[in-house]
Scaffold this motif. Structure first.
Motif, PDB file in Angstrom:
ATOM      1  N   HIS A 318       1.052  -1.702  -0.115  1.00  0.00           N
ATOM      2  CA  HIS A 318       0.288   0.343   0.018  1.00  0.00           C
ATOM      3  C   HIS A 318       1.008   1.324  -0.395  1.00  0.00           C
ATOM      4  O   HIS A 318      -0.013   2.354   0.283  1.00  0.00           O
ATOM      5  CB  HIS A 318      -1.025   0.024   1.052  1.00  0.00           C
ATOM      6  CG  HIS A 318      -2.052  -0.953   1.087  1.00  0.00           C
ATOM      7  ND1 HIS A 318      -2.228  -1.939   0.562  1.00  0.00           N
ATOM      8  CD2 HIS A 318      -1.838  -2.143   2.690  1.00  0.00           C
ATOM      9  CE1 HIS A 318      -3.373  -3.064   0.837  1.00  0.00           C
ATOM     10  NE2 HIS A 318      -2.819  -2.921   1.845  1.00  0.00           N
ATOM     11  N   ASN A 333      -1.028   1.297  -6.495  1.00  0.00           N
ATOM     12  CA  ASN A 333      -2.174   1.566  -5.141  1.00  0.00           C
ATOM     13  C   ASN A 333      -0.495   2.225  -4.110  1.00  0.00           C
ATOM     14  O   ASN A 333       0.417   1.993  -3.424  1.00  0.00           O
ATOM     15  CB  ASN A 333      -1.897   0.051  -4.720  1.00  0.00           C
ATOM     16  CG  ASN A 333      -1.633   0.086  -3.105  1.00  0.00           C
ATOM     17  OD1 ASN A 333      -2.937   1.313  -2.807  1.00  0.00           O
ATOM     18  ND2 ASN A 333      -2.157  -0.881  -2.689  1.00  0.00           N
ATOM     19  N   SER A 335      -2.520   3.924  -1.214  1.00  0.00           N
ATOM     20  CA  SER A 335      -3.151   3.443  -0.395  1.00  0.00           C
ATOM     21  C   SER A 335      -3.632   4.185   1.529  1.00  0.00           C
ATOM     22  O   SER A 335      -3.594   5.191   1.774  1.00  0.00           O
ATOM     23  CB  SER A 335      -4.264   2.459  -0.082  1.00  0.00           C
ATOM     24  OG  SER A 335      -5.320   2.942   0.590  1.00  0.00           O
ATOM     25  N   LEU A 427      -3.148   5.398  -6.704  1.00  0.00           N
ATOM     26  CA  LEU A 427      -4.425   5.797  -6.001  1.00  0.00           C
ATOM     27  C   LEU A 427      -3.488   6.211  -4.687  1.00  0.00           C
ATOM     28  O   LEU A 427      -2.857   5.707  -4.831  1.00  0.00           O
ATOM     29  CB  LEU A 427      -4.918   4.204  -5.100  1.00  0.00           C
ATOM     30  CG  LEU A 427      -5.291   4.715  -3.727  1.00  0.00           C
ATOM     31  CD1 LEU A 427      -7.021   4.831  -4.209  1.00  0.00           C
ATOM     32  CD2 LEU A 427      -6.438   2.421  -3.702  1.00  0.00           C
ATOM     33  N   SER A 433      -9.951   7.081   5.392  1.00  0.00           N
ATOM     34  CA  SER A 433     -10.636   6.081   4.736  1.00  0.00           C
ATOM     35  C   SER A 433     -11.716   5.529   4.867  1.00  0.00           C
ATOM     36  O   SER A 433     -13.318   4.657   4.473  1.00  0.00           O
ATOM     37  CB  SER A 433      -9.809   4.302   4.547  1.00  0.00           C
ATOM     38  OG  SER A 433      -8.789   4.002   5.601  1.00  0.00           O
ATOM     39  N   TYR A 440      -7.123   2.040   5.829  1.00  0.00           N
ATOM     40  CA  TYR A 440      -6.234   1.728   4.042  1.00  0.00           C
ATOM     41  C   TYR A 440      -5.955   0.613   3.901  1.00  0.00           C
ATOM     42  O   TYR A 440      -5.728   0.323   2.456  1.00  0.00           O
ATOM     43  CB  TYR A 440      -5.070   2.925   4.759  1.00  0.00           C
ATOM     44  CG  TYR A 440      -3.468   1.851   5.605  1.00  0.00           C
ATOM     45  CD1 TYR A 440      -3.129   1.941   4.542  1.00  0.00           C
ATOM     46  CD2 TYR A 440      -3.819   2.221   7.013  1.00  0.00           C
ATOM     47  CE1 TYR A 440      -2.093   0.757   4.864  1.00  0.00           C
ATOM     48  CE2 TYR A 440      -2.305   1.919   6.982  1.00  0.00           C
ATOM     49  CZ  TYR A 440      -1.616   0.969   5.875  1.00  0.00           C
ATOM     50  OH  TYR A 440      -0.312   0.758   7.444  1.00  0.00           O
ATOM     51  N   ARG A 443      -8.734  -0.150   1.948  1.00  0.00           N
ATOM     52  CA  ARG A 443      -8.823   0.446   0.901  1.00  0.00           C
ATOM     53  C   ARG A 443      -7.603  -0.331  -0.471  1.00  0.00           C
ATOM     54  O   ARG A 443      -8.427  -0.226  -1.790  1.00  0.00           O
ATOM     55  CB  ARG A 443      -8.420   1.896   0.919  1.00  0.00           C
ATOM     56  CG  ARG A 443      -8.762   2.293  -0.206  1.00  0.00           C
ATOM     57  CD  ARG A 443      -8.924   4.502   0.608  1.00  0.00           C
ATOM     58  NE  ARG A 443      -7.487   4.691   0.865  1.00  0.00           N
ATOM     59  CZ  ARG A 443      -7.330   5.712   2.126  1.00  0.00           C
ATOM     60  NH1 ARG A 443      -8.515   6.838   1.676  1.00  0.00           N
ATOM     61  NH2 ARG A 443      -6.056   6.401   2.606  1.00  0.00           N
ATOM     62  N   GLY A 444      -6.435  -0.646   0.457  1.00  0.00           N
ATOM     63  CA  GLY A 444      -5.611  -1.101  -1.040  1.00  0.00           C
ATOM     64  C   GLY A 444      -5.581  -2.207  -1.262  1.00  0.00           C
ATOM     65  O   GLY A 444      -5.648  -2.769  -2.747  1.00  0.00           O
TER      66      GLY A 444
END
Length: 454
Positions: A318, A333, A335, A427, A433, A440, A443-444
């Motif tokens: 991430h 990514n 995130s 991203l 998040s 996070y 999200r990642g």
């Protein structure tokens, strides 16, 4: 600990607010040390943590607080996600019940050498890299704190001689006596200001708590190029020995950049390594490598081991993680970029026209420092959040295409449509998040899954 205090702790009641990683880890350690333990979570405790509590015969409740039980505590451990402004925390303080963090509680039960790493950005990478260096150097070491398995649970296992702890400002807010032997402050930039009355100086003071209990026998490693760190140090005294790192100036003592090499000078030892051979690239990663190598040098890790570990380290999940290339478009990514400064590093490292996915819970962000980079590198913005107005206001005049989405799948579909050959889809949310995701990592992972499903 003498026998007298052991006997006292047998009767001591500890209440743990929050039944997540840090709360459950503290519960396990407290039970082992003879406390009466009660875990209370205002939300829902995840099934995996419930099972751990049940297996360890620890009393718990969720979806509400039983104030009567909580206020009978001798000490309360508050999970870092619970703000000081929470009504229950305020009440506890008003009646004089001590509220501490997991880090404070667990550190009392270990004789291990502790390396504490904090900072607005780079702390996960620096902590993970430091852990690798020490582990590869043959030390008996564990990684914990704000990352991985809880520090308290690992202390309860009584098998580690060294700990590398990633520490958030929230964890540091709850310390009283905690003193790492080696403290690292990677950098400062405005973050989490919603938890600090929107005052940057409060947040900075919180970060510097990492060194407040250190002595002359300890070390404080910090970024000497960081204006705010230098400003704070000029007004405050620190007992620990100072070891700065810099990519801008040569230093008598510490780590610096010279002739495209990292040079580390501590006392009478010197260590050199070509920057080009480091596994993670970018100036911010050079600094992370300097901080980690300084720790490794202090703990007597061999120079060859440090070099090999830096060459082999591939970064953390991430954080500017290359996911896939589809139709000559690279999907990245990042995130973990939950603040503006982290996103600044990400955009700065982009070499191709970029479709930027941004947004989430804004913690008092000022997007103005991103404007020149966005102007230069970003061809389209995809907003991923419940409330995107601030982002639209900030970049509406700079980027022609701004699209609002409210799910990762939708964001990736739009990105796929907008990106052309040799573009990058990034991203890097610059926000927390919690509006659409658990954290996070969630999200990642959703980003990676959506990209793989294209």
């Amino acid at each position: 600990m003498n026998n007298q205090s052991k006997i006292v702790s047998r009767k001591s009641k500890i209440v743990i607010l929050g039944g997540g990683e840090s709360g459950v880890g503290t519960a396990i350690l407290a039970k082992k040390k003879g406390f009466q333990v009660f875990v209370s979570d205002y939300g829902k405790i995840k099934e995996k943590y419930k099972q751990v509590l049940i297996n360890n015969e620890i009393a718990w409740e969720d979806e509400g607080h039983s104030e009567e039980k909580i206020f009978s505590a001798d000490v309360v451990m508050k999970s870092p996600g619970i703000p000081d402004k929470a009504p229950i925390v305020k009440k506890l303080r008003e009646v004089g019940i001590k509220v501490i963090s997991e880090i404070e509680f667990a550190s009392k039960y270990t004789e291990a050498t502790i390396v504490g790493i904090t900072g607005s950005n780079g702390k996960t990478t620096t902590a993970s890299l430091t852990f690798e260096l020490l582990k590869n150097g043959g030390l008996n070491v564990a990684l914990g704190g704000n990352i991985g398995k809880s520090f308290a649970e690992q202390v309860s296992e009584e098998k580690y001689e060294n700990f590398v702890l990633e520490l958030s400002s929230f964890q540091l807010d709850g310390i009283e006596d905690f003193a790492p032997h080696i403290a690292v402050l990677t950098n400062l930039s405005p973050d989490h200001l919603d938890r600090y009355d929107y005052k940057y100086e409060n947040y900075i003071a919180s970060k510097f708590r990492i060194t407040m209990n250190q002595t002359e026998a300890d070390y404080f490693i910090y970024d000497a190029d960081d204006v705010e760190i230098e400003k704070w140090l000029s007004k405050n005294t620190i007992k620990a020995q100072l070891l700065p790192f810099s990519v801008k100036k040569e230093l008598k003592q510490g780590a610096f950049k010279k002739d495209n090499q990292i040079v580390i000078k501590i006392n009478n030892t010197e260590f050199n390594m070509p920057i080009a051979t480091i596994g993670i690239q970018g100036e911010h990663n050079v600094k992370n490598a300097m901080a980690a190598s300084t720790v490794a040098t202090l703990l007597k890790i061999r120079k060859q081991t440090i070099r090999e570990s830096l060459e082999g380290f591939q970064g953390v999940e991430h954080r500017l993680e290359k996911v896939l290339k589809i139709n000559n478009v690279m999907y990245i990514n990042d995130s973990k970029a939950t603040n503006v400064n982290a996103t600044f590093f990400a955009l700065d490292s982009m070499e191709n026209p970029t479709v930027w996915i941004v947004g989430g819970v804004d913690k008092g962000n000022d997007y103005s420092e991103l404007l020149p980079l966005v102007n230069e590198k970003v061809k389209a913005i995809i907003c991923l959040g419940i409330d995107n107005q601030k982002i639209i206001n900030a970049f509406g005049n700079v980027v022609d295409t701004i699209v609002e989405t409210d799910s990762m799948q939708a964001a990736i579909k739009v990105a796929y449509r907008l990106a052309e050959r040799n573009n990058t889809v990034l991203l890097s949310p610059a926000c927390a998040s919690f509006d659409l995701f658990e954290n996070y990592e969630d999200r990642g992972r959703q980003f990676k899954e959506a990209v793989r499903n294209l």
